[in-house]
Design a protein around this motif. Structure first.
Motif, short mmCIF file in Angstrom:
data_model
loop_
_atom_site.label_atom_id
_atom_site.label_comp_id
_atom_site.label_asym_id
_atom_site.label_seq_id
_atom_site.Cartn_x
_atom_site.Cartn_y
_atom_site.Cartn_z
N ASP A 103 0.88 -1.19 0.02
CA ASP A 103 0.06 0.05 -0.14
C ASP A 103 0.84 1.14 -0.08
N GLU A 104 2.07 1.04 0.32
CA GLU A 104 2.86 2.35 0.12
C GLU A 104 3.21 2.65 -1.41
N MET A 122 -5.03 -9.42 -2.93
CA MET A 122 -5.44 -8.16 -3.35
C MET A 122 -6.51 -7.58 -2.54
N HIS A 123 -7.39 -8.41 -2.18
CA HIS A 123 -8.54 -7.87 -1.20
C HIS A 123 -7.92 -7.37 0.15
N HIS A 124 -6.88 -7.72 0.65
CA HIS A 124 -6.19 -7.06 1.56
C HIS A 124 -5.75 -5.76 1.80
N LEU A 125 -5.71 -5.07 0.40
CA LEU A 125 -5.16 -3.81 0.17
C LEU A 125 -5.84 -2.75 0.32
N HIS A 183 -14.06 -4.30 7.17
CA HIS A 183 -12.60 -4.45 7.19
C HIS A 183 -11.77 -4.84 5.85
N LEU A 184 -12.42 -5.57 5.16
CA LEU A 184 -11.95 -6.00 4.00
C LEU A 184 -12.96 -6.07 2.74
N PRO A 185 -13.30 -4.74 2.30
CA PRO A 185 -14.42 -4.24 1.56
C PRO A 185 -14.19 -5.06 0.20
N HIS A 186 -13.03 -5.14 -0.24
CA HIS A 186 -12.64 -5.61 -1.65
C HIS A 186 -12.61 -7.22 -1.71
N ARG A 187 -12.95 -7.91 -0.54
CA ARG A 187 -13.02 -9.51 -0.67
C ARG A 187 -14.15 -9.78 -1.56
#
Length: 293
Positions: A103-104, A122-125, A183-187
């Motif tokens: 994410d940096e 990717m879903h953790h980002l 917390h993981l909206p992209h999952r």
């Protein structure tokens, strides 16, 4: 050692156990995915983003015997475990590990890969769009980005189990989905449109439905046990008292109701893979600074 650091290490170790079991139980399906990738030529340099303990790294090395892999993860514990596996396999010269927070904006030097692989990462980002654009900058023209995502934790129990609380597993997953939605909206996201917006051409998308008979398979039992332990940690406050008690009986290895004693386990889950090639058209959205080379 502070309590916070101890908790982080303990959580890291628990996740590493699940990642190792996932790699063992789902090895054939991972091999199937790597064989499906629509590559023009075998890649020589691969970057595994969010490598964990190395499930994808070693599947890619097996699939492409001339390749070298740079495994990138934020967890030093996971990378240490990956290096131990590489040593045991005699493949330390084919693997480089890099600890980094994806994410940096400024990434470390990851070379010039032909293939970038991101499985269940990717879903953790927090800023996946930024990462997608950075991968686009990292790849040469014609390079491929493979994104593999899971639908959620696998299911293991029959629908009418356990006898005292039928449907318990589905209620646990429903509670987990509510927690992860925050917390993981992209999952569970559809990565195809996001890959296209980042400048990629999506050349293939495939769903892999997994249903493995776990009868008599100790690895499946251990996988189910570790997964339910992790789910309990996430959803304990969201479950009814009766459900929590039943879940505790399932994960209590000393209980006659332990999931380790069941002969009716199956592993049921779904993986989706997107294969996207770097295109040359310009992207209007602002891009982060490319990784230093």
């Amino acid at each position: 050692m502070t309590h916070a650091f101890h908790h982080e290490c303990h959580d890291d170790a628990g996740q590493a156990q699940i990642l190792d079991l996932d790699a063992e139980v789902l090895a054939a399906h991972l091999t199937e995915i790597t064989a499906w990738l629509p590559l023009h030529t075998p890649p020589r340099q691969i970057v595994d983003l969010g490598s964990g303990t190395g499930a994808g790294t070693f599947a890619l090395l097996d699939r492409f015997p001339e390749a070298h892999v740079t495994a990138v993860d934020s967890s030093t514990g996971h990378l240490q475990r990956l290096r131990e596996k590489a040593y045991a396999r005699g493949e330390t010269e084919r693997i480089r590990t890099v600890q980094a927070n994806l994410d940096e904006a400024d990434w470390p030097d990851l070379g010039t890969p032909d293939l970038v692989w991101a499985s269940a990462s990717m879903h953790h980002l927090a800023q996946p769009e930024q990462v997608l654009r950075a991968v686009h900058e990292l790849l040469p023209e014609g390079g491929m980005f493979a994104v593999v995502e899971l639908a959620g934790f696998p299911r293991f129990l029959p629908e009418n189990a356990p006898d005292d609380r039928p449907g318990l597993e589905e209620r646990c997953h429903a509670a987990g989905d509510r927690v992860h939605a925050e917390h993981l909206p992209h999952r569970g996201a559809d990565w195809g449109p996001m890959l296209t917006a980042a400048g990629f051409t999506v050349e293939g998308e495939r769903q892999v439905d997994i249903n493995i008979d776990g009868a008599g398979d100790q690895a499946v039992g251990a996988y189910a046990h570790a997964s339910l332990q992790r789910i309990r940690h996430k959803v304990a406050d969201a479950l009814a008292a009766e459900d929590l008690a039943a879940l505790d009986r399932l994960i209590d290895t000393g209980s006659p109701h332990s999931i380790l004693h069941r002969s009716d386990l199956t592993v049921r889950t779904r993986r989706t893979v997107w294969a996207a090639r770097r295109s040359t058209r310009r992207v209007d959205a602002p891009r982060p600074h490319p990784p230093t080379r």
